[in-house]
Design an enzyme around this catalytic site. Structure first.
Site, PDB file in Angstrom:
ATOM      1  CD  GLU A 159     -27.927  69.616 -36.765  1.00 23.21           C
ATOM      2  OE1 GLU A 159     -28.385  68.874 -35.870  1.00 23.21           O
ATOM      3  OE2 GLU A 159     -26.941  70.356 -36.605  1.00 23.21           O
ATOM      4  N   GLY A 179     -18.164  75.753 -39.172  1.00 27.16           N
ATOM      5  CA  GLY A 179     -19.526  75.225 -39.227  1.00 27.16           C
ATOM      6  C   GLY A 179     -19.527  73.709 -39.405  1.00 27.16           C
ATOM      7  CG  ASP A 219     -19.317  72.124 -35.128  1.00 32.55           C
ATOM      8  OD1 ASP A 219     -19.381  72.924 -36.080  1.00 32.55           O
ATOM      9  OD2 ASP A 219     -20.055  72.198 -34.138  1.00 32.55           O
ATOM     10  NE  ARG A 249     -24.013  67.371 -30.996  1.00 34.51           N
ATOM     11  CZ  ARG A 249     -23.906  68.613 -31.492  1.00 34.51           C
ATOM     12  NH1 ARG A 249     -24.426  68.926 -32.650  1.00 34.51           N
ATOM     13  NH2 ARG A 249     -23.239  69.541 -30.826  1.00 34.51           N
ATOM     14  CD  GLN A 297     -21.855  79.256 -37.797  1.00 34.57           C
ATOM     15  OE1 GLN A 297     -22.779  80.060 -37.799  1.00 34.57           O
ATOM     16  NE2 GLN A 297     -21.970  78.064 -37.263  1.00 34.57           N
ATOM     17  CE1 TYR A 305     -23.804  68.839 -36.081  1.00 31.43           C
ATOM     18  CE2 TYR A 305     -21.645  69.292 -35.181  1.00 31.43           C
ATOM     19  CZ  TYR A 305     -22.917  69.710 -35.480  1.00 31.43           C
ATOM     20  OH  TYR A 305     -23.290  70.992 -35.168  1.00 31.43           O
TER      21      TYR A 305
HETATM   22  C1  DGY Z   1     -22.601  73.227 -31.563  1.00 26.10           C
HETATM   23  O1  DGY Z   1     -22.735  73.629 -30.414  1.00 26.10           O
HETATM   24  O2  DGY Z   1     -22.696  72.036 -31.900  1.00 26.10           O
HETATM   25  C2  DGY Z   1     -22.417  74.179 -32.632  1.00 26.10           C
HETATM   26  O3  DGY Z   1     -22.166  73.588 -33.843  1.00 26.10           O
HETATM   27  C3  DGY Z   1     -21.343  75.176 -32.301  1.00 26.10           C
HETATM   28  O4  DGY Z   1     -21.601  76.239 -33.110  1.00 26.10           O
END
Ligand code: DGY
Length: 397
Positions: free
Chosen positions: A370, A139, A141, A173, A79, A326
Site C-alpha cells: 500500500e 484520502g 487520513d 496506522r 474522496q 500511514y
Molecule cells: C481507513 O479506514 O483507513 C480508510 O482510509 C478510511 O477511508
C-alpha cells in the site's frame, strides 16, 4: 477492492487509479470499475468514498455506523475526485472505441453532477476553494496537516473496536485519539440528517484541502475536454466558471517561504504550516504560475534527496514526520505519479523522471504494498495492493 481484509469494499479514488491499471490489459474491466462506482452516486451528485458491496466483518466503520441508508450502502463523505482525469485517460487511450464511446455516454452526466456537487455543496459562498469535512475525505487520513484541526473535534462517546489493527502493525496506522474524532464526525453528519447547509455551518472540522482543490481542478479541466469529445458543449460554461474561480483564489494559499501551497483551516482562518505531498499538487492541476512552479520544483529537487525512498508524504523536516506511519511520512505511488505528471506539464522533465525512478525503487525493493517506509523502503500497510499494482502497470512499466 484495494486489498483483501484491510479494505474489503470499493474506495472511490483507489478505484479510479485501479481502473487505469486494468486498462492496460482488460478494458471492459476498467470501464466496469467506473460503472460500479457510479452506481453508488447519491441523488445530490455526491460520490461516496466507500461503497459497501457486501457484508464484511474485517472493516470498521461499516454502513450501519455511517447510517446513510442509500440503495448501495455507502459512507457519507467523498474522496479526492480523480475520476474525470482517469476517465479522460481511459477514453483517449482505450482501443475498443465502441466500448469507450458507450461508457462515456453513460458516465459523462454522472461526472458533471459530481463536479456540480463539489462546487454547490462544498463552496456555497463561491470562494473558488471547496471545503472538506473529514480527514478520510482527503484520502490522507492522518497527515500532520490535519492534526490541529482534528484535535479540536470532540471524541466520540461510545466504545468501538477497530479492525485495521488486525491486519496491519499499529506502528503503521493512525492512533486511537484520531479514530475517536474520525468517528465523532461520522456521527455528526448522521445527527444532522446529512443536511449540507447544517454541516457547512456547524461541522467542527472544516479545512481547505489543497490536495482535493488541486485534484478537482485538474479533473474539471479533463471534464471540459470530455464534454468537447462527447459534443456536450452545454455543460462547459459552468465548469469553466468554476475553474476560473479557483484559479482566481488559489494565490491566497501560496506560501513563498514554504515554496508550496498550504492547506487552510477554515475554523481558525489560519494556514496550516505543514509541507506534505498534497501541497505541491497544484502542479498537477496547472494552478501554479511559472514562478510558483519553479519554487515547487526546487523544493521537490531537495525533497527527493532528503529520504532514502521518496517522495515522503510529509516533508522529513517536519517534527511530526514518521517514516512508516500511514500519511505521516511513507511514500505513495499514485501521489508520485500525479506530481510527476505536473512536473512534465511545467517542463521539468528531468525532475519528473527522478520522481519516476524513486517510485520504481520502492516497488523494486518491496513489491506491491500500500505504501513504503520513506527511510527503509519496507512495504507497509496492506500487501498486494490494487492501486500500487495499477500505477506500476500504467506508469512504471
Ligand atoms: C481507513 O479506514 O483507513 C480508510 O482510509 C478510511 O477511508
Amino acid at each position: 477492492m484495494p486489498t483483501d481484509g484491510l479494505y474489503p469494499f470499493q474506495w472511490s479514488w483507489d478505484s479510479a487509479i485501479t481502473a487505469l491499471g486494468w486498462l492496460e490489459f482488460d478494458e471492459e474491466r476498467a470501464w466496469q470499475e467506473a460503472d460500479v462506482m457510479f452506481s453508488g452516486q447519491w441523488d445530490n451528485g455526491m460520490l461516496p468514498h466507500i461503497l459497501f458491496h457486501g457484508d464484511a466483518e474485517s472493516y470498521f466503520p461499516g454502513p450501519d455506523v455511517w447510517g446513510s441508508n442509500t440503495a448501495v450502502p455507502s459512507s457519507a463523505i467523498s474522496q479526492p475526485p480523480v475520476w474525470a482525469t482517469a476517465i479522460r485517460r481511459m477514453f483517449e487511450t482505450g482501443k475498443d472505441r465502441s466500448l469507450a464511446e458507450s461508457a462515456l455516454e453513460r458516465l459523462l452526466p454522472k461526472l458533471i453532477d459530481y463536479h456540480d456537487w463539489w462546487y454547490r455543496e462544498r463552496d456555497p459562498d463561491e470562494t473558488g476553494l471547496v471545503c472538506s469535512y473529514h480527514p478520510w475525505e482527503s484520502g490522507m487520513d492522518n497527515s500532520p496537516a490535519w492534526d490541529d484541526a482534528l484535535a479540536r473535534v470532540p471524541e466520540v462517546d461510545w466504545e468501538y473496536q477497530r479492525r485495521d489493527l488486525g491486519h496491519v502493525d499499529s506502528e503503521q496506522r493512525p492512533h486511537k485519539p484520531q479514530y475517536d474524532r474520525y468517528l465523532y464526525l461520522v456521527d455528526f453528519y448522521k445527527k444532522n440528517g446529512f443536511d449540507s447547509d447544517a454541516i457547512y455551518k456547524g461541522c467542527p472540522y472544516r479545512v481547505i484541502d489543497i490536495g482535493i482543490v488541486a485534484i478537482l481542478h485538474r479533473a474539471g479541466r479533463d471534464l471540459v475536454e470530455l464534454c468537447r469529445l462527447a459534443g456536450e458543449s452545454a455543460a462547459i460554461p459552468s465548469i469553466e466558471s468554476e475553474l476560473a474561480r479557483t484559479q482566481a483564489s488559489i494565490g491566497t494559499l501560496w506560501s513563498k517561504e514554504n515554496r508550496c501551497f498550504l492547506n487552510h483551516d477554515i475554523v481558525t482562518g489560519e494556514p496550516i504550516e505543514e509541507v506534505t505531498t498534497a501541497t505541491v499538487l497544484p502542479l498537477f492541476a496547472g494552478l501554479a504560475n511559472q514562478s510558483q512552479s519553479a519554487y515547487m520544483a526546487d523544493l521537490i529537487d531537495e525533497w527527493l534527496d532528503a529520504t532514502a525512498f521518496a517522495l515522503s508524504s510529509t516533508h522529513p523536516s517536519s517534527e511530526r514526520f514518521e517514516s512508516q506511519r500511514y500519511w505521516r511520512g511513507p511514500v505513495w505511488l499514485h501521489i508520485n505519479w500525479m506530481i510527476a505528471e505536473g512536473l512534465y506539464d511545467y517542463g521539468y522533465d528531468d525532475l519528473a523522471e527522478r520522481v519516476k525512478q524513486a517510485t520504481h525503487k520502492c516497488v523494486d525493493k518491496s513489491g506491491f504494498y500500500e505504501y513504503f517506509d520513506a527511510m527503509s523502503g519496507a512495504g507497509c500497510g496492506g500487501g498486494q495492493f490494487s492501486w500500487t499494482a495499477a500505477v506500476a502497470l500504467y506508469w512504471l512499466a
